[in-house]
Design a protein around this motif. Structure first.
Motif, PDB file in Angstrom:
ATOM      1  N   SER A 258      30.394  11.812   7.531  1.00 12.68           N
ATOM      2  CA  SER A 258      30.981  13.000   6.929  1.00 12.68           C
ATOM      3  C   SER A 258      32.093  13.572   7.801  1.00 12.68           C
ATOM      4  O   SER A 258      33.171  13.936   7.312  1.00 12.68           O
ATOM      5  N   LEU A 259      31.855  13.651   9.100  1.00 12.80           N
ATOM      6  CA  LEU A 259      32.864  14.183  10.013  1.00 12.80           C
ATOM      7  C   LEU A 259      34.089  13.277  10.059  1.00 12.80           C
ATOM      8  O   LEU A 259      35.232  13.752  10.085  1.00 12.80           O
ATOM      9  N   ARG A 260      33.843  11.991  10.034  1.00 12.35           N
ATOM     10  CA  ARG A 260      34.964  11.040  10.030  1.00 12.35           C
ATOM     11  C   ARG A 260      35.807  11.178   8.771  1.00 12.35           C
ATOM     12  O   ARG A 260      37.041  11.218   8.818  1.00 12.35           O
ATOM     13  N   LEU A 261      35.140  11.265   7.613  1.00 14.66           N
ATOM     14  CA  LEU A 261      35.865  11.416   6.347  1.00 14.66           C
ATOM     15  C   LEU A 261      36.614  12.739   6.287  1.00 14.66           C
ATOM     16  O   LEU A 261      37.738  12.811   5.766  1.00 14.66           O
ATOM     17  N   LEU A 262      36.005  13.797   6.835  1.00 15.68           N
ATOM     18  CA  LEU A 262      36.649  15.111   6.807  1.00 15.68           C
ATOM     19  C   LEU A 262      37.911  15.116   7.665  1.00 15.68           C
ATOM     20  O   LEU A 262      38.964  15.601   7.232  1.00 15.68           O
ATOM     21  N   ARG A 263      37.821  14.590   8.862  1.00 11.86           N
ATOM     22  CA  ARG A 263      39.007  14.561   9.737  1.00 11.86           C
ATOM     23  C   ARG A 263      40.118  13.704   9.130  1.00 11.86           C
ATOM     24  O   ARG A 263      41.305  14.052   9.220  1.00 11.86           O
TER      25      ARG A 263
ATOM     26  N   ALA B 283      26.369  17.179   2.580  1.00 15.52           N
ATOM     27  CA  ALA B 283      25.218  17.767   1.892  1.00 15.52           C
ATOM     28  C   ALA B 283      24.133  16.727   1.647  1.00 15.52           C
ATOM     29  O   ALA B 283      22.945  17.017   1.800  1.00 15.52           O
ATOM     30  N   ALA B 284      24.524  15.519   1.258  1.00 16.19           N
ATOM     31  CA  ALA B 284      23.540  14.472   0.979  1.00 16.19           C
ATOM     32  C   ALA B 284      22.782  14.079   2.244  1.00 16.19           C
ATOM     33  O   ALA B 284      21.593  13.740   2.184  1.00 16.19           O
ATOM     34  N   ALA B 285      23.461  14.134   3.384  1.00 16.03           N
ATOM     35  CA  ALA B 285      22.812  13.775   4.647  1.00 16.03           C
ATOM     36  C   ALA B 285      22.044  14.935   5.242  1.00 16.03           C
ATOM     37  O   ALA B 285      21.358  14.750   6.254  1.00 16.03           O
ATOM     38  N   ASP B 286      22.148  16.123   4.628  1.00 20.40           N
ATOM     39  CA  ASP B 286      21.501  17.325   5.164  1.00 20.40           C
ATOM     40  C   ASP B 286      21.871  17.489   6.639  1.00 20.40           C
ATOM     41  O   ASP B 286      21.021  17.778   7.485  1.00 20.40           O
ATOM     42  N   ALA B 287      23.153  17.310   6.920  1.00 20.00           N
ATOM     43  CA  ALA B 287      23.637  17.340   8.306  1.00 20.00           C
ATOM     44  C   ALA B 287      23.779  18.773   8.796  1.00 20.00           C
ATOM     45  O   ALA B 287      23.878  19.719   8.007  1.00 20.00           O
ATOM     46  N   SER B 288      23.792  18.924  10.093  1.00 19.10           N
ATOM     47  CA  SER B 288      23.996  20.235  10.691  1.00 19.10           C
ATOM     48  C   SER B 288      25.474  20.613  10.569  1.00 19.10           C
ATOM     49  O   SER B 288      26.321  19.796  10.219  1.00 19.10           O
TER      50      SER B 288
END
Length: 223
Positions: free
Chosen positions: A40-45, A64-69
């Motif tokens: 998610s962080l990679r895709l966002l950046r 959201a799907a990964a319920d990440a912090s």
């Protein structure tokens, strides 16, 4: 991100009455990652670098799907919020609200005053309401005090919709052809409605939340 990859990520989203049609493991395997937060962080950046609004949405769906912090996303989200090329302002405010961090105060305070273009129709000021509640959950009341003062418009040159913002619109109306006058008057009426709603939020919601977040001082017992 290709259309096929977007369809794959969209399969993680929960629709109206429907569950996900894809699993997080399928998405992770496709992108060669083993952790949803990392992906998610990679895709966002990557989406921010290319200023791709659709891919920002895909990144947040994976998050959201990964319920990440949210901790690792703090800096990117603060940087992303004032950009005028995406549509994820409400999700950003929601995510920053989970942190309850003083570092989010300037961004959340801005969200109480600024109306993105795609939310011009919303007279209920849902974005501002979300931001005020998020500020109220942060320890201390300094965020609520910041929300009382609108940001200076010149400090955000890429954000022309800082409230109150009808004065410039009214000045421009006189110089426009008559065909645009009806639309301009309608916009002025809408802006006045936003301002009334905004003043109501400042007058009612913020004092109430301030009372909730201000620690009570114990009264001395009489001798």
């Amino acid at each position: 991100m290709t259309p096929e990859e977007r369809d794959l990520v969209m399969g993680l989203a929960v629709g109206l009455g429907d569950g996900p049609t894809r699993t997080l493991d399928e998405v992770l395997a496709h992108f060669g990652e083993s952790d949803g937060e990392t992906l998610s962080l990679r895709l966002l950046r990557d989406a921010m670098e290319r200023q791709d609004a659709d891919d920002v949405e895909m990144a947040l769906i994976v998050h959201a799907a990964a319920d990440a912090s949210v901790e690792k996303f703090l800096e990117p989200l603060i940087e992303l919020f004032p950009a005028d090329w995406h549509r994820e302002y409400e999700d950003i405010v929601r995510m920053l609200g989970h942190l309850r961090s003083p570092r989010t105060v300037p961004t959340l305070a801005l969200a109480t005053h600024w109306v993105p273009k795609y939310l011009h129709w919303d007279e209920n000021r849902a974005l501002a309401v979300k931001a005020i509640w998020a500020l109220g959950a942060i320890p201390g009341a300094e965020g609520l005090h910041l929300a009382r003062t609108p940001p200076v418009a010149t400090a955000r040159p890429r954000m022309p919709n800082v409230l109150p913002g009808s004065l410039r619109a009214r000045e421009d109306t006189a110089a426009r052809p008559k065909a645009h006058h009806t639309r301009s008057r309608h916009r002025d009426r809408c802006t006045n409605g936003w301002q009334r709603g905004h003043r109501l939020l400042l007058r009612v919601a913020i004092p109430w939340l301030t009372k909730r977040t201000t620690p009570r001082v114990a009264r001395p017992t009489p001798a």
